[in-house]
Motif scaffolding. Structure first.
Motif, PDB file in Angstrom:
ATOM      1  N   SER A   1      41.213   4.521  28.226  1.00  0.00           N
ATOM      2  CA  SER A   1      40.078   4.976  27.421  1.00  0.00           C
ATOM      3  C   SER A   1      39.125   5.772  28.301  1.00  0.00           C
ATOM      4  O   SER A   1      38.753   5.328  29.385  1.00  0.00           O
ATOM      5  N   ASP A   2      38.728   6.948  27.836  1.00  0.00           N
ATOM      6  CA  ASP A   2      37.930   7.841  28.679  1.00  0.00           C
ATOM      7  C   ASP A   2      36.686   8.319  27.943  1.00  0.00           C
ATOM      8  O   ASP A   2      36.482   8.025  26.762  1.00  0.00           O
ATOM      9  N   TYR A   3      35.856   9.108  28.662  1.00  0.00           N
ATOM     10  CA  TYR A   3      34.579   9.580  28.131  1.00  0.00           C
ATOM     11  C   TYR A   3      34.641  11.045  27.720  1.00  0.00           C
ATOM     12  O   TYR A   3      33.615  11.648  27.405  1.00  0.00           O
ATOM     13  N   CYS A   4      35.824  11.633  27.739  1.00  0.00           N
ATOM     14  CA  CYS A   4      35.983  13.047  27.446  1.00  0.00           C
ATOM     15  C   CYS A   4      37.426  13.297  27.038  1.00  0.00           C
ATOM     16  O   CYS A   4      38.298  12.457  27.299  1.00  0.00           O
TER      17      CYS A   4
ATOM     18  N   GLN B   1      41.285  21.821  27.264  1.00  0.00           N
ATOM     19  CA  GLN B   1      39.957  21.789  26.641  1.00  0.00           C
ATOM     20  C   GLN B   1      39.535  23.143  26.084  1.00  0.00           C
ATOM     21  O   GLN B   1      38.843  23.202  25.075  1.00  0.00           O
TER      22      GLN B   1
ATOM     23  N   PHE C   1      32.683  18.511  27.380  1.00  0.00           N
ATOM     24  CA  PHE C   1      32.692  17.714  26.146  1.00  0.00           C
ATOM     25  C   PHE C   1      32.634  16.209  26.403  1.00  0.00           C
ATOM     26  O   PHE C   1      33.442  15.442  25.912  1.00  0.00           O
ATOM     27  N   TRP C   2      31.627  15.789  27.160  1.00  0.00           N
ATOM     28  CA  TRP C   2      31.452  14.385  27.485  1.00  0.00           C
ATOM     29  C   TRP C   2      30.795  13.635  26.340  1.00  0.00           C
ATOM     30  O   TRP C   2      29.931  14.174  25.638  1.00  0.00           O
ATOM     31  N   LYS C   3      31.169  12.380  26.172  1.00  0.00           N
ATOM     32  CA  LYS C   3      30.563  11.549  25.141  1.00  0.00           C
ATOM     33  C   LYS C   3      29.063  11.419  25.399  1.00  0.00           C
ATOM     34  O   LYS C   3      28.626  11.197  26.520  1.00  0.00           O
ATOM     35  N   GLY C   4      28.286  11.543  24.326  1.00  0.00           N
ATOM     36  CA  GLY C   4      26.842  11.364  24.432  1.00  0.00           C
ATOM     37  C   GLY C   4      26.080  12.627  24.757  1.00  0.00           C
ATOM     38  O   GLY C   4      24.845  12.632  24.685  1.00  0.00           O
ATOM     39  N   GLU C   5      26.774  13.723  25.133  1.00  0.00           N
ATOM     40  CA  GLU C   5      26.038  14.941  25.453  1.00  0.00           C
ATOM     41  C   GLU C   5      25.776  15.754  24.184  1.00  0.00           C
ATOM     42  O   GLU C   5      26.383  15.534  23.138  1.00  0.00           O
TER      43      GLU C   5
ATOM     44  N   GLN D   1      26.206  18.339  21.523  1.00  0.00           N
ATOM     45  CA  GLN D   1      27.451  18.959  21.082  1.00  0.00           C
ATOM     46  C   GLN D   1      27.318  20.455  20.786  1.00  0.00           C
ATOM     47  O   GLN D   1      28.332  21.125  20.536  1.00  0.00           O
TER      48      GLN D   1
END
Length: 251
Positions: free
Chosen positions: A20-23, A28, A67-71, A73
């Motif tokens: 499981s990752d953050y991006c 990409q 495209f990191w989670k939480g950044e 969009q």
């Protein structure tokens, strides 16, 4: 090599869906269909993109992509300029984050261990497939001071260290990049020292109160070697033109 074939080979090699990752891992930003020149690097910064354009690359392969989670969009500002440069020059952006940290041969952890003469044993939590911190032994036990000198020599970066006692380093745990949160897990297993890229304020208290030496050698400096090794593997295995470009970062 076709872009699709390259991504498929990388997926088979790095198994991004196993962690499981953050991006997003893999392709990409889509560019040229035919891959002829690859530039590898740590982070898809504007400086690396500009260097890849200058080098005539059609593909950039990095550890830190987009495209990191939480950044935010939205594609504005810095992100817009980076993506615009890729699209205008028809350059593929391929990124592998945690899958490149944990690969047993080409990964950041494995490459750093080889560089520092550390014998790998196992993940700190072998039952947890998302545990990226690992443990092992120094092939030659040494003092914290001696090990810090070795780190400085090999990484060309003076590390931040915290001495927590006068014991030699025999066992060591490590996680490249921003892995300081794993120090407590390492301490709970009686490990002599913990090595990572960064430090937080509470890290030093954890080190002192649990008698585990701590070394922070730089996020960028500890993660130079996975992307470089992966590029060398691609060049050797598929006869591709691959160039590693190191955009220095003091952090």
């Amino acid at each position: 090599m076709k872009r699709t074939k390259l991504v498929n080979q990388l997926t088979e090699l790095l198994k991004p869906f196993s962690i499981s990752d953050y991006c997003p891992n893999g392709l990409q930003v889509e560019g040229a269909e035919e891959v002829k020149k690859i530039v590898t690097g740590v982070t898809a910064s504007q400086a690396l993109i500009d260097a890849a354009i200058e080098a005539g690359a059609d593909t950039i392969l990095v550890h830190h992509g987009f495209f990191w989670k939480g950044e935010d969009q939205t594609i504005t500002g810095m992100k817009q300029r980076r993506i615009k440069a890729l699209l205008e020059n028809n350059i593929n952006l391929i990124a592998y984050h945690l899958p490149l940290d944990v690969h047993p041969e080409l990964g950041n952890n494995a490459q750093l261990a080889e560089l520092l003469d550390i014998s790998y044993e196992r993940p700190l939590e072998p039952w947890n497939k998302n545990c990226v911190a690992v443990k092992g032994k120094l092939k030659t036990p040494m003092s914290l001071e001696a090990f810090a000198k070795l780190v400085e020599e090999k990484l060309d970066r003076k590390p931040l260290i915290n001495e927590a006692g006068d014991h030699l380093i025999k066992t060591i745990a490590w996680c490249t990049g921003g892995g300081q949160s794993f120090i407590d897990m390492a301490a709970s297993q009686g490990i002599d020292a913990y090595l990572t890229g960064e430090a937080s304020e509470q890290t030093i208290h954890s080190s002192n109160e649990q008698s585990i030496h701590f070394i922070a050698a730089g996020h960028h400096a500890t993660e130079r070697y996975g992307a470089k090794a992966l590029g060398e593997y691609l060049a050797k295995t598929y006869d591709l033109d691959v160039e590693f470009i190191d955009i220095n970062n003091p952090v």
